[in-house]
Design a protein around this motif. Structure first.
Motif, PDB file in Angstrom:
ATOM      1  N   THR A  86       0.841  -1.197   0.000  1.00  0.00           N
ATOM      2  CA  THR A  86       0.000   0.000   0.000  1.00  0.00           C
ATOM      3  C   THR A  86       0.867   1.235   0.000  1.00  0.00           C
ATOM      4  OG1 THR A  86      -0.154  -0.019   2.418  1.00  0.00           O
ATOM      5  CG2 THR A  86      -1.891  -1.144   1.194  1.00  0.00           C
ATOM      6  N   ARG A  87       0.331   2.289  -0.565  1.00  0.00           N
ATOM      7  CA  ARG A  87       1.076   3.539  -0.630  1.00  0.00           C
ATOM      8  C   ARG A  87       0.831   4.317   0.655  1.00  0.00           C
ATOM      9  NH1 ARG A  87      -0.626   8.182  -4.637  1.00  0.00           N
ATOM     10  NH2 ARG A  87      -2.441   7.743  -3.392  1.00  0.00           N
ATOM     11  N   LYS A 122      -3.098  -2.359  -6.035  1.00  0.00           N
ATOM     12  CA  LYS A 122      -3.340  -2.349  -7.484  1.00  0.00           C
ATOM     13  C   LYS A 122      -4.209  -1.169  -7.879  1.00  0.00           C
ATOM     14  CE  LYS A 122      -4.313  -5.204 -11.387  1.00  0.00           C
ATOM     15  NZ  LYS A 122      -3.653  -4.292 -12.266  1.00  0.00           N
ATOM     16  N   ARG A 123      -5.236  -0.862  -7.103  1.00  0.00           N
ATOM     17  CA  ARG A 123      -6.096   0.291  -7.395  1.00  0.00           C
ATOM     18  C   ARG A 123      -5.307   1.592  -7.343  1.00  0.00           C
ATOM     19  NH1 ARG A 123     -11.421  -0.787  -3.931  1.00  0.00           N
ATOM     20  NH2 ARG A 123     -12.250  -2.495  -5.169  1.00  0.00           N
ATOM     21  N   GLU A 124      -4.458   1.740  -6.333  1.00  0.00           N
ATOM     22  CA  GLU A 124      -3.649   2.960  -6.223  1.00  0.00           C
ATOM     23  C   GLU A 124      -2.656   3.085  -7.355  1.00  0.00           C
ATOM     24  OE1 GLU A 124      -1.961   3.016  -2.339  1.00  0.00           O
ATOM     25  OE2 GLU A 124      -3.884   3.364  -1.363  1.00  0.00           O
ATOM     26  N   ASP A 176      -3.198   1.886 -10.405  1.00  0.00           N
ATOM     27  CA  ASP A 176      -3.978   2.203 -11.597  1.00  0.00           C
ATOM     28  C   ASP A 176      -4.415   3.666 -11.609  1.00  0.00           C
ATOM     29  OD1 ASP A 176      -3.701  -0.377 -12.462  1.00  0.00           O
ATOM     30  OD2 ASP A 176      -5.685  -1.039 -11.743  1.00  0.00           O
ATOM     31  N   ASP A 177      -4.591   4.262 -10.421  1.00  0.00           N
ATOM     32  CA  ASP A 177      -5.028   5.667 -10.337  1.00  0.00           C
ATOM     33  C   ASP A 177      -3.926   6.636 -10.735  1.00  0.00           C
ATOM     34  OD1 ASP A 177      -7.503   4.857  -9.544  1.00  0.00           O
ATOM     35  OD2 ASP A 177      -7.141   5.163  -7.390  1.00  0.00           O
ATOM     36  N   LYS A 178      -2.695   6.204 -10.712  1.00  0.00           N
ATOM     37  CA  LYS A 178      -1.583   7.113 -11.035  1.00  0.00           C
ATOM     38  C   LYS A 178      -1.515   7.447 -12.474  1.00  0.00           C
ATOM     39  CE  LYS A 178       1.532   6.048  -7.305  1.00  0.00           C
ATOM     40  NZ  LYS A 178       2.832   5.555  -6.931  1.00  0.00           N
TER      41      LYS A 178
END
Length: 167
Positions: free
Chosen positions: A77-78, A161-163, A165-167
């Motif tokens: 996680t970021r 993975k969601r974070e 993809d949001d970048k």
């Protein structure tokens, strides 16, 4: 003063020290290492209580698995490593409160009057008894905990993975 008392005192200080470092360190990875250090000290206390199976389980499950799972969650996680948590404002007040609590607990323990004879566990095979209970009475909670840990790891991967993809 016996060797058992000295070992208990050292392991207790290591356990409390690991917990204090865990809540006082700033970097999350260092906090996890301090928590693992505290878990290992607790395992040493279990060995002193002649609960070897519980000590080995403590090392495998908590000091090993949970700490590694937390590190994977942190890495996947970021998070901002330079967050200002505002911990410095009340450090002295927190130290005073913790010191007062320590003194109260210490005085309470010293004034306790505990009588009785110590239990003799040498005739029992605690691993056999724990195994019987684990696989007869507590098999469902044991399996639920394994599924819960798996869901937490999969959730951390999905969040990472969601974070990404949001970048």
């Amino acid at each position: 003063m016996s060797g058992q008392f000295v070992a208990f005192f050292i392991l207790s200080l290591l356990t409390i020290g690991g917990a204090v470092f865990m809540i006082s360190l700033q970097k999350v990875v260092h906090q996890v290492v301090a928590l693992a250090f505290s878990f290992l000290s607790i395992a040493g206390l279990y060995v002193m209580l002649e609960a070897e199976f519980v000590a080995v389980t403590q090392v495998l499950v908590y000091a090993g698995s949970i700490s590694i799972l937390m590190l994977f969650g942190i890495m996947l996680t970021r998070h901002d490593a330079h967050e200002d948590t505002g911990r410095g404002k009340f450090k002295f007040l927190a130290f005073i409160v913790v010191a007062a609590f320590f003194v109260l607990v210490f005085m309470g323990i010293q004034t306790m009057n505990i009588e009785g004879t110590p239990a003799n566990f040498s005739q029992q095979n605690n691993v056999l008894e724990i195994g019987k209970l684990m696989f007869s009475q507590y098999v469902i909670p044991f399996e639920i905990m394994s599924v819960l840990l798996l869901v937490a790891l999969v959730g951390a991967i999905i969040l990472a993975k969601r974070e990404a993809d949001d970048k």
